[in-house]
Design an enzyme around this catalytic site. Structure first.
Site, PDB file in Angstrom:
ATOM      1  N   VAL A 176       0.809  -1.403  -0.137  1.00  0.00           N
ATOM      2  CA  VAL A 176      -0.012  -0.058   0.112  1.00  0.00           C
ATOM      3  C   VAL A 176       0.834   1.289   0.097  1.00  0.00           C
ATOM      4  CG1 VAL A 176      -1.997   1.342   1.101  1.00  0.00           C
ATOM      5  CG2 VAL A 176      -1.829  -1.337   1.275  1.00  0.00           C
ATOM      6  N   CYS A 177       0.718   2.217  -0.989  1.00  0.00           N
ATOM      7  CA  CYS A 177       1.430   3.512  -0.817  1.00  0.00           C
ATOM      8  C   CYS A 177       2.813   3.104  -0.912  1.00  0.00           C
ATOM      9  CB  CYS A 177       0.999   4.052   0.394  1.00  0.00           C
ATOM     10  SG  CYS A 177       1.386   5.920   0.231  1.00  0.00           S
ATOM     11  N   THR A 178       3.495   3.817  -0.049  1.00  0.00           N
ATOM     12  CA  THR A 178       4.975   3.670  -0.146  1.00  0.00           C
ATOM     13  C   THR A 178       5.671   2.497   0.275  1.00  0.00           C
ATOM     14  OG1 THR A 178       5.239   4.935   2.305  1.00  0.00           O
ATOM     15  CG2 THR A 178       5.559   6.306   0.342  1.00  0.00           C
TER      16      THR A 178
END
Length: 320
Positions: free
Chosen positions: A107-109
């Site tokens: 998720v995301c970074t």
């Protein structure tokens, strides 16, 4: 046998990244998913995490001590992701758990962690649009696409910022249990059924306001309020009071796209919102949003969303 899901966290992870995954899978269990999901949150050393804004989140166990089958491995994102990606012990155990997992996701970074572990080499991936350029520079072997809310490349999935984890988790439930269960989950979470992974992170309806340039702002405002009008290059330039060439130069400079590209995207986004939230016939949607025909609108939907207007509408139909 339950589907064992492991979520990897660390200090300064984003709480919403974790909650969107864990709450969605827990909701699937509550509405009758069989086999159900078990969710285990692991951190280095089993330590309690500090999530923004200073909230404490206890782990179920230590990443390095976890054994047993893992169906789905998810690495959370957050501002601590770069430190996590530089931790050789954490990376070694992410690789170990990923080796036999049916699905691996970030998720995301959290994509930085998967990339540092070598799991994204040669694959298409995404992350939050703010950090996409950093990911591409740091890991040139990864094909970074900053636009979609999530990307599936084989058994590896990567998602954009925070709430896109909800869409990713819903896609997992849909894959595992089908449309009836995923619709029940969406209703339980009081959310749309599921945004497609191809949906852009930066919709023109939620993007930052147009730059302070008066000409660009007038043109963009005119487009938004007159989608069914003549928005060709000559008409738009005439409304803005500049030449077509100058208007094109301003749009590229301030918006990163041509006037024609902006108009097409604005019409497509508006049509998508109308298709998803109403039963207006598609021909009327096309006319209202300025498309010459339903076929033209269909082509635009396929380019932006990867599915037709009819498929887009069905995805947002509430389950009985």
């Amino acid at each position: 046998m339950a589907r064992a899901t492991v979520v990897v966290g660390y200090d300064d992870a984003e709480l919403l990244d974790i909650a969107c995954i864990t709450s969605t899978l827990a909701a699937a269990r509550d509405v009758g998913a069989d086999p159900a999901y078990t969710v285990t949150l692991l951190t280095p050393g089993g330590r309690t995490m500090t999530c923004r804004p200073g909230l404490q989140l206890a782990a179920h166990g230590a990443l390095e001590q976890h054994t047993g089958a893992v169906d789905t491995l998810v690495v959370a994102g957050g501002f601590g992701a770069e430190r996590a990606a530089a931790d050789p012990v954490l990376l070694a155990h992410v690789r170990r758990l990923a080796r036999d997992a049916r699905r691996v996701a970030s998720v995301c970074t959290g994509a930085h962690v998967l990339a540092a572990a070598g799991l994204l080499d040669g694959r298409r991936a995404t992350t939050h649009w703010v950090f996409a350029a950093d990911l591409a520079r740091a890991y040139p072997a990864v094909d970074v696409d900053p636009d979609p809310i999530f990307v599936r490349d084989g058994r590896i999935a990567t998602s954009a910022g925070v709430t896109s984890a909800l869409d990713l988790a819903l896609s997992f439930v849909d894959e595992d249990h089908g449309p009836v269960i995923v619709r029940r989950v969406a209703r339980a979470l009081v959310t749309y059924l599921q945004r497609p992974g191809t949906q852009a992170q930066m919709s023109v309806h939620v993007a930052a306001p147009a730059p302070a340039d008066d000409v660009v702002r007038r043109a963009v405002d005119h487009v938004a309020g007159h989608l069914d009008a003549d928005l060709g290059a000559a008409a738009l330039a005439d409304h803005a009071g500049v030449s077509e060439r100058h208007l094109a130069r301003l749009f590229r400079s301030h918006l990163g796209r041509t006037p024609a590209e902006h108009v097409r995207r604005a019409r497509t986004e508006a049509a998508a919102a109308l298709v998803a939230t109403s039963d207006v016939p598609l021909a009327r949607v096309a006319a209202r949003c300025g498309f010459r025909s339903t076929e033209t609108m269909r082509t635009a939907f396929l380019e932006v969303y990867g599915r037709t207007p009819s498929e887009h509408r069905r995805a947002f139909v509430t389950a009985p």
